[in-house]
Design an enzyme around this catalytic site. Structure first.
Site, PDB file in Angstrom:
ATOM      1  N   LYS A 169      -6.841 -19.397  12.338  1.00 33.52           N
ATOM      2  CA  LYS A 169      -7.900 -20.204  11.736  1.00 33.52           C
ATOM      3  C   LYS A 169      -7.983 -19.947  10.231  1.00 33.52           C
ATOM      4  O   LYS A 169      -8.064 -20.872   9.436  1.00 33.52           O
ATOM      5  CB  LYS A 169      -9.257 -19.883  12.377  1.00 33.52           C
ATOM      6  CG  LYS A 169      -9.319 -20.267  13.837  1.00 33.52           C
ATOM      7  CD  LYS A 169     -10.704 -20.010  14.412  1.00 33.52           C
ATOM      8  CE  LYS A 169     -10.618 -19.830  15.914  1.00 33.52           C
ATOM      9  NZ  LYS A 169      -9.750 -20.756  16.611  1.00 33.52           N
ATOM     10  N   LYS A 229      -3.172 -25.009  17.450  1.00 32.87           N
ATOM     11  CA  LYS A 229      -4.063 -26.142  17.166  1.00 32.87           C
ATOM     12  C   LYS A 229      -4.754 -26.039  15.804  1.00 32.87           C
ATOM     13  O   LYS A 229      -5.072 -27.050  15.184  1.00 32.87           O
ATOM     14  CB  LYS A 229      -5.077 -26.354  18.285  1.00 32.87           C
ATOM     15  CG  LYS A 229      -6.246 -25.374  18.330  1.00 32.87           C
ATOM     16  CD  LYS A 229      -7.519 -26.004  17.881  1.00 32.87           C
ATOM     17  CE  LYS A 229      -8.731 -25.122  17.931  1.00 32.87           C
ATOM     18  NZ  LYS A 229      -8.656 -23.686  17.857  1.00 32.87           N
ATOM     19  N   GLY A 262     -11.750 -23.559  22.349  1.00 31.31           N
ATOM     20  CA  GLY A 262     -11.873 -23.469  23.801  1.00 31.31           C
ATOM     21  C   GLY A 262     -13.302 -23.598  24.304  1.00 31.31           C
ATOM     22  O   GLY A 262     -13.544 -24.139  25.385  1.00 31.31           O
ATOM     23  N   ASN A 263     -14.267 -23.106  23.509  1.00 29.51           N
ATOM     24  CA  ASN A 263     -15.660 -23.131  23.985  1.00 29.51           C
ATOM     25  C   ASN A 263     -16.247 -24.540  24.023  1.00 29.51           C
ATOM     26  O   ASN A 263     -17.277 -24.762  24.638  1.00 29.51           O
ATOM     27  CB  ASN A 263     -16.545 -22.199  23.132  1.00 29.51           C
ATOM     28  CG  ASN A 263     -16.680 -22.675  21.694  1.00 29.51           C
ATOM     29  OD1 ASN A 263     -15.758 -23.252  21.125  1.00 29.51           O
ATOM     30  ND2 ASN A 263     -17.826 -22.432  21.107  1.00 29.51           N
ATOM     31  N   LYS A 323       4.911 -17.545  23.155  1.00 30.16           N
ATOM     32  CA  LYS A 323       3.736 -18.012  23.914  1.00 30.16           C
ATOM     33  C   LYS A 323       3.998 -17.994  25.410  1.00 30.16           C
ATOM     34  O   LYS A 323       4.812 -18.783  25.907  1.00 30.16           O
ATOM     35  CB  LYS A 323       3.396 -19.451  23.506  1.00 30.16           C
ATOM     36  CG  LYS A 323       2.698 -19.566  22.188  1.00 30.16           C
ATOM     37  CD  LYS A 323       1.196 -19.585  22.386  1.00 30.16           C
ATOM     38  CE  LYS A 323       0.470 -19.624  21.051  1.00 30.16           C
ATOM     39  NZ  LYS A 323      -0.949 -19.350  21.215  1.00 30.16           N
TER      40      LYS A 323
HETATM   41  P1  ADP Z   1     -10.764 -20.973  19.789  1.00 28.81           P
HETATM   42  O1  ADP Z   1     -10.651 -21.340  21.215  1.00 28.81           O
HETATM   43  O2  ADP Z   1     -11.949 -21.586  19.101  1.00 28.81           O
HETATM   44  O3  ADP Z   1      -9.478 -21.134  19.017  1.00 28.81           O
HETATM   45  P2  ADP Z   1     -10.349 -18.084  19.742  1.00 28.81           P
HETATM   46  O4  ADP Z   1     -10.882 -17.255  20.845  1.00 28.81           O
HETATM   47  O5  ADP Z   1      -8.891 -18.360  19.686  1.00 28.81           O
HETATM   48  O6  ADP Z   1     -11.190 -19.423  19.784  1.00 28.81           O
HETATM   49  O7  ADP Z   1     -10.790 -17.460  18.342  1.00 28.81           O
HETATM   50  C1  ADP Z   1     -12.159 -17.201  18.022  1.00 28.81           C
HETATM   51  C2  ADP Z   1     -12.520 -15.760  18.326  1.00 28.81           C
HETATM   52  O8  ADP Z   1     -11.866 -14.879  17.429  1.00 28.81           O
HETATM   53  C3  ADP Z   1     -13.957 -15.425  18.148  1.00 28.81           C
HETATM   54  O9  ADP Z   1     -14.761 -15.801  19.232  1.00 28.81           O
HETATM   55  C4  ADP Z   1     -13.941 -13.883  17.955  1.00 28.81           C
HETATM   56  O10 ADP Z   1     -14.169 -13.229  19.191  1.00 28.81           O
HETATM   57  C5  ADP Z   1     -12.503 -13.608  17.543  1.00 28.81           C
HETATM   58  N1  ADP Z   1     -12.303 -12.898  16.286  1.00 28.81           N
HETATM   59  C6  ADP Z   1     -11.249 -12.094  16.038  1.00 28.81           C
HETATM   60  N2  ADP Z   1     -11.300 -11.575  14.817  1.00 28.81           N
HETATM   61  C7  ADP Z   1     -12.436 -12.050  14.240  1.00 28.81           C
HETATM   62  C8  ADP Z   1     -13.043 -11.861  12.952  1.00 28.81           C
HETATM   63  N3  ADP Z   1     -12.493 -11.091  12.024  1.00 28.81           N
HETATM   64  N4  ADP Z   1     -14.208 -12.517  12.713  1.00 28.81           N
HETATM   65  C9  ADP Z   1     -14.776 -13.285  13.641  1.00 28.81           C
HETATM   66  N5  ADP Z   1     -14.253 -13.513  14.872  1.00 28.81           N
HETATM   67  C10 ADP Z   1     -13.088 -12.889  15.175  1.00 28.81           C
HETATM   68 MG    MG Z   2      -7.642 -20.151  19.551  1.00 24.28          MG
END
Ligand code: ADP
Ligand code: MG
Length: 312
Positions: free
Chosen positions: A273, A211, A11-12, A127
């Site tokens: 992820k 995704k 998302g970023n 969802k």
């Molecule tokens: P994206 O849009 O890239 O899929 P998400 O917000 O869905 O991003 O997932 C990334 C976020 O997950 C990070 O920014 C962080 O805040 C969060 N997060 C949750 N658990 C963890 C973890 N164990 N280690 C690092 N980040 C984590």
């Molecule tokens: Mg995500």
């Protein structure tokens, strides 16, 4: 060394609205073109949460208003989001390539991802999408359209759709052909448009494919060396946000699985992820996954930062 890399953007990389996205993609293009400039073959995937949410909500609101526009099915909203995200991304990458005198083409593919109609997810939609409704309105929608409506944290009722696992990418041969010819391909946007096979036909279904999972499947199908998941953090942590937080550099599949089991990764953000990263790294010898931030993509692949998940 030249690697074949699937890069999944979070998302970023895209922001929350079209204006923000148009600005952000200029920054997003840089680390991607860094990877291309270093001689890697890059195939891009990206999320679409805010984008498809906005399109779906606008279409829903407009069809319920005096404007009375036609109803837009959810898979079509996903296809629209791939189109305008792709437009911005391919344009920004094209410009960055030109700035560096790299003569490569970049294009987005409207991509369908095949799911199994018997996937367990279809019996348990999770969802939330679209507007918030009162209980009464929600009951009407459930009755009239067959939607599953659930109460969303005290804010009202929302439609929920299933999140099935990706099985195959319908346009995979097109993706491979373009990538092998040295072109940059943007594909499986938002996890892909979910479709089920009915004989020779592929039929869109209202669902959201994660995704990160779709990117992992894509990486397997194109026989990539690397799956790189770019997000908002440089590394994955255990005890995330706690005083004993520990940032991970390289972990084995076994370690990753243990941490998943211990609940270190938030469902819906870091967990998918790590799951996708583990699955890809375990799928064939030599395959590696890397989770790092957008800005640190090149440092990550050079072993300077990020969390690498590898079969060792
Ligand atoms: P994206 O849009 O890239 O899929 P998400 O917000 O869905 O991003 O997932 C990334 C976020 O997950 C990070 O920014 C962080 O805040 C969060 N997060 C949750 N658990 C963890 C973890 N164990 N280690 C690092 N980040 C984590
Ligand atoms: Mg995500």
């Amino acid at each position: 060394m030249k690697n074949k890399i699937v890069v999944a953007l979070g998302g970023n990389a895209l922001g929350n609205n079209p204006q923000e996205q148009l600005e952000l993609v200029k920054q997003t293009a840089k680390p991607i073109v860094d990877l291309v400039e270093a001689g890697n073959e890059v195939i891009l995937a990206h999320g679409n949460g805010p984008q498809v949410g906005m399109i779906n909500l606008a279409m829903e609101t407009s069809s319920e208003s005096e404007a009375n526009t036609p109803e837009m099915p959810f898979p079509e909203c996903g296809a629209m989001s791939q189109g305008y995200i792709g437009f911005h991304l391919q344009n920004a990458i094209r410009e960055e390539l030109k700035n560096r005198n790299i003569n490569k083409s970049v294009a987005s593919i409207v991509t369908q991802v095949i799911v199994d109609k018997d996937d367990q997810a279809f019996t348990n939609p999770t969802k939330p999408i679209g507007a918030f409704y009162s209980k009464e309105e929600a009951d009407k929608l459930a009755e009239a359209k067959g939607y599953t409506m659930v109460e969303d944290s005290g804010r009202g009722y929302r439609r929920v759709v299933p999140s099935p696992m990706p099985v195959d990418v319908a346009e995979i041969e097109t993706v491979k052909t373009l990538a092998d010819a040295g072109q940059i391909v943007i594909t499986v946007g938002g996890g892909g448009i979910p479709v089920v096979a009915e004989g020779n036909a592929l039929v869109g279904v209202p669902a959201v494919i994660d995704k990160d999972n779709a990117s992992g499947k894509l990486a397997e199908l194109v026989d990539a060396d690397y799956l790189i998941i770019l997000t908002a953090v440089d590394k994955v942590a255990i005890n995330f946000g706690e005083p004993n937080e520990e940032w991970l550099s390289e972990i084995s599949i076994e370690q990753a699985k243990q941490y998943m089991g211990e609940g270190h990764f938030a469902p819906g953000s870091m967990l998918p992820k790590v799951e996708a990263a583990v699955k890809f790294a375990a799928s064939k010898a030599g395959r590696k996954s890397l989770i790092t931030s957008l800005e640190k993509a090149s440092d990550g692949i050079n072993g300077l930062t990020g969390t690498v998940i590898v079969d060792k």
